[in-house]
Design a protein around this motif. Sequence first.
Motif, PDB file in Angstrom:
ATOM      1  N   VAL A   1      -0.145  -6.642 -12.175  1.00  6.82           N
ATOM      2  CA  VAL A   1      -0.602  -5.251 -12.181  1.00  6.82           C
ATOM      3  C   VAL A   1      -1.913  -5.124 -11.416  1.00  6.82           C
ATOM      4  CG1 VAL A   1      -1.417  -3.350 -13.616  1.00  6.82           C
ATOM      5  CG2 VAL A   1       0.557  -4.692 -14.353  1.00  6.82           C
ATOM      6  N   THR A   2      -2.866  -5.975 -11.752  1.00  4.33           N
ATOM      7  CA  THR A   2      -4.181  -5.939 -11.113  1.00  4.33           C
ATOM      8  C   THR A   2      -4.065  -6.150  -9.608  1.00  4.33           C
ATOM      9  OG1 THR A   2      -5.246  -6.760 -13.132  1.00  4.33           O
ATOM     10  CG2 THR A   2      -6.468  -7.011 -11.064  1.00  4.33           C
TER      11      THR A   2
ATOM     12  N   ASN B   1      -5.273   3.837 -17.076  1.00  7.22           N
ATOM     13  CA  ASN B   1      -5.399   3.791 -15.624  1.00  7.22           C
ATOM     14  C   ASN B   1      -4.507   4.874 -15.010  1.00  7.22           C
ATOM     15  OD1 ASN B   1      -4.937   3.038 -12.784  1.00  7.22           O
ATOM     16  ND2 ASN B   1      -6.010   1.158 -13.316  1.00  7.22           N
TER      17      ASN B   1
ATOM     18  N   ARG C   1      -3.213   5.271 -12.197  1.00  6.68           N
ATOM     19  CA  ARG C   1      -2.162   4.802 -11.288  1.00  6.68           C
ATOM     20  C   ARG C   1      -1.124   3.934 -11.995  1.00  6.68           C
ATOM     21  NH1 ARG C   1      -5.802   1.778  -7.348  1.00  6.68           N
ATOM     22  NH2 ARG C   1      -3.872   1.171  -6.267  1.00  6.68           N
ATOM     23  N   VAL C   2      -1.248   3.817 -13.309  1.00  6.88           N
ATOM     24  CA  VAL C   2      -0.304   3.017 -14.100  1.00  6.88           C
ATOM     25  C   VAL C   2       0.489   3.928 -15.022  1.00  6.88           C
ATOM     26  CG1 VAL C   2      -0.057   1.221 -15.869  1.00  6.88           C
ATOM     27  CG2 VAL C   2      -1.746   0.938 -14.034  1.00  6.88           C
TER      28      VAL C   2
ATOM     29  N   GLU D   1       0.828  -1.208   0.000  1.00  4.75           N
ATOM     30  CA  GLU D   1       0.000   0.000   0.000  1.00  4.75           C
ATOM     31  C   GLU D   1       0.862   1.257   0.000  1.00  4.75           C
ATOM     32  OE1 GLU D   1      -3.817   1.903   2.382  1.00  4.75           O
ATOM     33  OE2 GLU D   1      -2.730   0.191   3.215  1.00  4.75           O
TER      34      GLU D   1
ATOM     35  N   LEU E   1      -2.402  -3.143  -7.739  1.00 11.16           N
ATOM     36  CA  LEU E   1      -3.362  -2.044  -7.601  1.00 11.16           C
ATOM     37  C   LEU E   1      -4.396  -2.352  -6.526  1.00 11.16           C
ATOM     38  CD1 LEU E   1      -3.924  -1.194 -11.381  1.00 11.16           C
ATOM     39  CD2 LEU E   1      -2.654   0.188  -9.709  1.00 11.16           C
ATOM     40  N   ALA E   2      -4.854  -3.603  -6.489  1.00 10.84           N
ATOM     41  CA  ALA E   2      -5.850  -3.997  -5.485  1.00 10.84           C
ATOM     42  C   ALA E   2      -5.290  -3.892  -4.071  1.00 10.84           C
ATOM     43  CB  ALA E   2      -6.327  -5.418  -5.752  1.00 10.84           C
TER      44      ALA E   2
ATOM     45  N   ALA F   1      -1.187  -0.161  -4.221  1.00 13.55           N
ATOM     46  CA  ALA F   1       0.034   0.453  -4.745  1.00 13.55           C
ATOM     47  C   ALA F   1      -0.262   1.878  -5.216  1.00 13.55           C
ATOM     48  CB  ALA F   1       0.587  -0.368  -5.904  1.00 13.55           C
ATOM     49  N   ARG F   2       0.606   2.785  -4.840  1.00  9.84           N
ATOM     50  CA  ARG F   2       0.429   4.186  -5.252  1.00  9.84           C
ATOM     51  C   ARG F   2       0.603   4.342  -6.748  1.00  9.84           C
ATOM     52  NH1 ARG F   2       4.455   7.509  -6.051  1.00  9.84           N
ATOM     53  NH2 ARG F   2       5.867   6.249  -4.802  1.00  9.84           N
ATOM     54  N   LYS F   3       1.580   3.617  -7.300  1.00  9.18           N
ATOM     55  CA  LYS F   3       1.842   3.664  -8.735  1.00  9.18           C
ATOM     56  C   LYS F   3       2.373   2.310  -9.178  1.00  9.18           C
ATOM     57  CE  LYS F   3       3.813   7.248 -10.658  1.00  9.18           C
ATOM     58  NZ  LYS F   3       4.810   8.255 -11.077  1.00  9.18           N
ATOM     59  N   VAL F   4       1.975   1.900 -10.370  1.00 12.50           N
ATOM     60  CA  VAL F   4       2.531   0.707 -10.985  1.00 12.50           C
ATOM     61  C   VAL F   4       3.210   1.109 -12.287  1.00 12.50           C
ATOM     62  CG1 VAL F   4       2.055  -1.510 -12.086  1.00 12.50           C
ATOM     63  CG2 VAL F   4       0.861  -0.896  -9.973  1.00 12.50           C
TER      64      VAL F   4
END
Length: 236
Positions: free
Chosen positions: A22-23, A50, A52-53, A4, A26-27, A30-33
Motif C-alpha cells: 500500500v505504502t 487516507n 487515496r485508500v 502513477e 501510493l509513493a 497510484a490514484r487509488k489503492v
Amino acid sequence: MQIEDRAVLITGANRGIGRAFVTEALARGARKVYAGVRAPEAVDAELAENPRVELLRMDITEHGSVRDAAETARDTALVINNAGVAVFGSVLEGSMVDARRVFETNVFGTWAVARSFASSLKEHRGALVNVVSAISWFSPPQNGAYAASKAAQWSLTNSMRLELAPHGVLVQGVHFGAVDTDFAKDYTGPKITADEVATMSLEGVEAGRTEVLVDEPSRLAKAALTDVPDVAPSNG
C-alpha cells in the motif's frame, strides 16, 4: 506498466507485506489503492483515513466476496495477490483440515482473485502480481503443506501469465526468503524487510519483469531446481 494515476488492489493489505505494498503504491503515484481486508473496522486510522485508500471487505476464500470486490473496483489496473496463510506440521501426521485451509487461501483464493479481476486487467492492459515465496522451490521439515501450496501458486502464476500476455497484461511472481513480519517472528536467521519486497516488486512491474527474486535465498532456491534430491531412505 506505470503505476502513477492507476488504481491498485491489494489483498491482505492491513499489515506486513500487504501494508508495505500500500505504502509503495501510493509513493509511486497510484490514484487509488483498494485495500482488501477481512475486517475493515479493525484497520488503523492511518490506513482508514487516507483519502487515496478505499477499504474493501474481502475474504479471498469466499468467492462471493471476491466477486463483489471486483464489481466495486472495476477501474483496477494492478492486482497484488498478497493474502495468504501458513500452518506448520508433518505432511503425513499433521492436520488435513489445516492443510485444506492453506490451499483454499494460497491456491484457490489467489486463483479466484485473478479470475474475478481478469476482465479489468485486460481492459486497462495492467498487471497481476502474485506474492509467492522461495519456499515454492523447496520443502522444509514441518512446513510441507505451505510449501506445496506455494509450489501450486507458482504453477498457477505461470499459467496465468500465458493466458494474459496476449491481452497486454503483465503477470509477475515475487519470491523471497524470510521477511521481518509477524509470520516470521520466531525465525532467528537473517530477514529482509517487507518494504524491500514491495519496492522490488513494483520496480519490476514498471520495468516489465515477470519474475522478481528479492533476496539471495530466493536466488539460490531457484538455481537449485536442477539439483538431484539428496535425501535417501535409511538402511538402518
